[in-house]
Design a protein around this motif. Sequence first.
Motif, PDB file in Angstrom:
ATOM      1  N   UNK A  61       0.835  -1.171   0.063  1.00  0.00           N
ATOM      2  CA  UNK A  61       0.124  -0.062  -0.065  1.00  0.00           C
ATOM      3  C   UNK A  61       0.889   1.429  -0.187  1.00  0.00           C
ATOM      4  N   UNK A  62       2.038   1.227   0.640  1.00  0.00           N
ATOM      5  CA  UNK A  62       2.716   2.521   0.591  1.00  0.00           C
ATOM      6  C   UNK A  62       3.983   2.472   0.014  1.00  0.00           C
ATOM      7  N   UNK A  63       4.191   1.381  -0.860  1.00  0.00           N
ATOM      8  CA  UNK A  63       5.111   1.405  -1.779  1.00  0.00           C
ATOM      9  C   UNK A  63       6.533   0.746  -1.412  1.00  0.00           C
ATOM     10  N   UNK A  64       6.990   0.905  -0.105  1.00  0.00           N
ATOM     11  CA  UNK A  64       8.013   0.133   0.233  1.00  0.00           C
ATOM     12  C   UNK A  64       8.173   0.027   1.737  1.00  0.00           C
ATOM     13  N   UNK A  65       9.085  -0.880   2.197  1.00  0.00           N
ATOM     14  CA  UNK A  65       8.860  -1.540   3.665  1.00  0.00           C
ATOM     15  C   UNK A  65       9.160  -0.290   4.632  1.00  0.00           C
ATOM     16  N   UNK A  66      10.061   0.605   4.026  1.00  0.00           N
ATOM     17  CA  UNK A  66      10.588   1.545   5.072  1.00  0.00           C
ATOM     18  C   UNK A  66       9.690   2.808   5.026  1.00  0.00           C
ATOM     19  N   UNK A  67       8.757   2.933   3.978  1.00  0.00           N
ATOM     20  CA  UNK A  67       7.891   4.054   3.850  1.00  0.00           C
ATOM     21  C   UNK A  67       6.563   3.629   4.642  1.00  0.00           C
ATOM     22  N   UNK A  68       6.195   2.332   4.626  1.00  0.00           N
ATOM     23  CA  UNK A  68       5.198   1.808   5.573  1.00  0.00           C
ATOM     24  C   UNK A  68       5.480   1.780   7.092  1.00  0.00           C
ATOM     25  N   UNK A  69       6.769   1.342   7.434  1.00  0.00           N
ATOM     26  CA  UNK A  69       7.471   1.950   8.903  1.00  0.00           C
ATOM     27  C   UNK A  69       7.049   3.221   9.267  1.00  0.00           C
ATOM     28  N   UNK A  70       7.499   4.055   8.148  1.00  0.00           N
ATOM     29  CA  UNK A  70       7.323   5.772   8.676  1.00  0.00           C
ATOM     30  C   UNK A  70       5.676   5.887   8.869  1.00  0.00           C
ATOM     31  N   UNK A  71       4.785   5.436   7.944  1.00  0.00           N
ATOM     32  CA  UNK A  71       3.552   5.721   8.086  1.00  0.00           C
ATOM     33  C   UNK A  71       2.981   5.288   9.610  1.00  0.00           C
ATOM     34  N   UNK A  72       3.566   3.872   9.725  1.00  0.00           N
ATOM     35  CA  UNK A  72       3.198   3.486  11.047  1.00  0.00           C
ATOM     36  C   UNK A  72       3.597   3.959  12.106  1.00  0.00           C
ATOM     37  N   UNK A  73       4.771   4.506  12.257  1.00  0.00           N
ATOM     38  CA  UNK A  73       5.358   5.291  13.393  1.00  0.00           C
ATOM     39  C   UNK A  73       4.701   6.688  13.489  1.00  0.00           C
ATOM     40  N   UNK A  74       4.292   7.122  12.289  1.00  0.00           N
ATOM     41  CA  UNK A  74       3.477   8.663  12.511  1.00  0.00           C
ATOM     42  C   UNK A  74       2.020   8.275  13.299  1.00  0.00           C
TER      43      UNK A  74
END
Length: 381
Positions: free
Chosen positions: A34-47
């Motif tokens: 959904x968020x494109x990459x593993x890293x971006x998904x992590x950033x969204x989850x943290x936010x």
Amino acid sequence: MANNIYRQEKYQAWTVRWRDNQGTRKAKNFSDKKYGTRQEARIQAESFLKTIQADLIRNEYIDPHRGKITLNEFANEVGIIKESHSPHTKQVKETNYNTHIALSFLADKPINSINPADINRFIREIHNNRDKPYSRALVIKVYQILFGLFREAKEMNLIKDNPCDTQLAKKSFPKENKSKNHYLTKFEVNALAKEIEKTHPQYATIVYLLAYSGLRSGEYRALTWEDIDFNNNTISVNKAVTEVAGVLSVVEPKTKSSIRTIKIDNITMNRLKAHKKNHSIPNCEIVFPDSNCTNPIRGANFRNRVWNPACDKLGLTGVTPHDLRHTSVSLSVEAGVDLLAISKGLGHKDIRTTANNYSELFPHADEMKAEKLELLQQEVI
């Protein structure tokens, strides 16, 4: 279970876990896809987790799962109209929602996922079937429908903030182009009616009627013969024609002040009598119908087929049928009619609306007032 984030490699997603104010366990997934990459998904989850934690501390927490209802589903559930709305307003709101919102990219998005940037994008993309931006007035009407829906969602604790209530959401509103009122002289009114009489004699009386009554386009087109009292020289304005997205309807006027009875001068009334005698269709109650009397004449048809060619021949560039409403005010002022009578005839809610819209017609009001007060005082000196 503490508020935290953990990885689910099986589902290629990060999961946020937390407890609400009642201690109930909650979770939300943020997938790599959904968020494109593993890293971006992590950033969204943290936010997301930081937002949840801050809301819990401030006691402003709203369960994100409650706002998963789509905009269309929410609109169908709570409705977009109120009982207090007039039939005209109800129809306009429903048509505007179905035409501009229900088929947009917003329609199937969960309401808690719609942000100010989405509203801004939606406004930018509102175009008509000729791929031209709509007027500022229509955009605002559609925006107000969205604003009302999100306001209710906020009151129901489905969302934290109204995404419409931001400067970003309104950033792409079309600029307000306040056009200058056009006023025709009595000679131009007469010339225009005569020109239309050459090609469409059944519609020539419209020019005189609008110029000497101040009726709106939707009001004169909704007139039936029973609305005209030839004995007392009055016209009862109690309905109006609306055209929304090509759909023509006859409804109540948009405001209570628009429902009124107006006095008509003898010359204009005689023209209406002549119109009924010479151009009325047998068994047709509509004063200005289409050729088959199935509907009142459409505004666009009148402008394109009758009005514009006549104006072009007379060199009346940029003049519209609505300008005859403005003209009625200037002719009334020229005839010495007082502002209150003009305002009531136009169907304005109060006299301030009339004064604000037509202030340029009273450039010497202060001087005239001073002169008249001086004359008044001279009588007792």
